[in-house]
Design a protein around this motif. Structure first.
Motif, PDB file in Angstrom:
ATOM      1  N   GLU A  74     -23.285 -37.039 -12.153  1.00 46.40           N
ATOM      2  CA  GLU A  74     -22.962 -37.567 -13.165  1.00 46.40           C
ATOM      3  C   GLU A  74     -23.368 -37.048 -14.638  1.00 46.40           C
ATOM      4  O   GLU A  74     -22.391 -36.959 -15.539  1.00 46.40           O
ATOM      5  CB  GLU A  74     -23.966 -39.008 -13.267  1.00 46.40           C
ATOM      6  N   MET A  75     -24.434 -36.491 -14.898  1.00 45.16           N
ATOM      7  CA  MET A  75     -24.782 -35.544 -15.806  1.00 45.16           C
ATOM      8  C   MET A  75     -23.802 -34.414 -16.061  1.00 45.16           C
ATOM      9  O   MET A  75     -23.425 -34.300 -17.232  1.00 45.16           O
ATOM     10  CB  MET A  75     -26.147 -35.012 -15.736  1.00 45.16           C
ATOM     11  N   GLU A 131     -20.531 -34.450 -15.262  1.00 44.12           N
ATOM     12  CA  GLU A 131     -19.430 -35.134 -15.599  1.00 44.12           C
ATOM     13  C   GLU A 131     -19.434 -35.334 -17.098  1.00 44.12           C
ATOM     14  O   GLU A 131     -18.541 -35.012 -18.077  1.00 44.12           O
ATOM     15  CB  GLU A 131     -19.324 -36.328 -14.856  1.00 44.12           C
ATOM     16  N   ARG A 132     -20.677 -36.092 -17.477  1.00 45.68           N
ATOM     17  CA  ARG A 132     -20.918 -36.314 -19.014  1.00 45.68           C
ATOM     18  C   ARG A 132     -20.655 -34.941 -20.019  1.00 45.68           C
ATOM     19  O   ARG A 132     -20.288 -35.026 -20.836  1.00 45.68           O
ATOM     20  CB  ARG A 132     -22.180 -36.944 -19.034  1.00 45.68           C
ATOM     21  N   GLU A 166     -17.184 -33.847 -20.203  1.00 47.08           N
ATOM     22  CA  GLU A 166     -16.644 -34.749 -21.306  1.00 47.08           C
ATOM     23  C   GLU A 166     -16.940 -34.461 -22.627  1.00 47.08           C
ATOM     24  O   GLU A 166     -16.147 -34.551 -23.437  1.00 47.08           O
ATOM     25  CB  GLU A 166     -17.004 -36.132 -21.054  1.00 47.08           C
TER      26      GLU A 166
END
Length: 119
Positions: free
Chosen positions: A41-42, A44-45, A48
């Motif tokens: 998740e991190m 992906e962030r 982004e």
């Protein structure tokens, strides 16, 4: 005068980048103690954030070079002087952005060293 205004603009951009640097660094540090799902998740962030920065840089390049170089709207194609101006402008903008990124990395390394010495 133009050089001074460009230096001031670069300084303002560096100041705007510092908070993002802090956010990226804290994200990277928190990854050390995260689960595999949290790491994904991190990452992906982080990707982004990098994509947004890239798009912001590209939009700035287009806006600046178009404003400086395109003077006529009588043709769909650029004139030879406009095309040369856009090419020169884009090259300068990319070199400048590369230098800002390099300086950004240097500041990040200095902050990391200072944090390592304190902790």
């Amino acid at each position: 005068n133009e050089m001074v205004s460009r230096l001031r603009a670069a300084t303002r951009r560096l100041r705007r980048l510092k908070p993002r640097l802090g956010a990226m660094q804290s994200l990277m540090q928190s990854m050390e103690h995260a689960s595999a799902e949290q790491r994904t998740e991190m990452l992906e962030r982080l990707e982004e954030m990098q994509l947004k920065d890239t798009l912001r840089m590209f939009n700035g390049l287009v806006e600046r070079c178009f404003s400086e170089c395109v003077t006529g709207f009588r043709s769909k194609a650029l004139t030879a002087p406009e095309e040369k101006c856009v090419t020169t402008c884009a090259n300068k903008y990319l070199k400048h952005s590369g230098r800002v990124g390099q300086r950004f990395g240097e500041l990040s390394a200095q902050q990391n060293e200072a944090a390592a010495q304190q902790g």
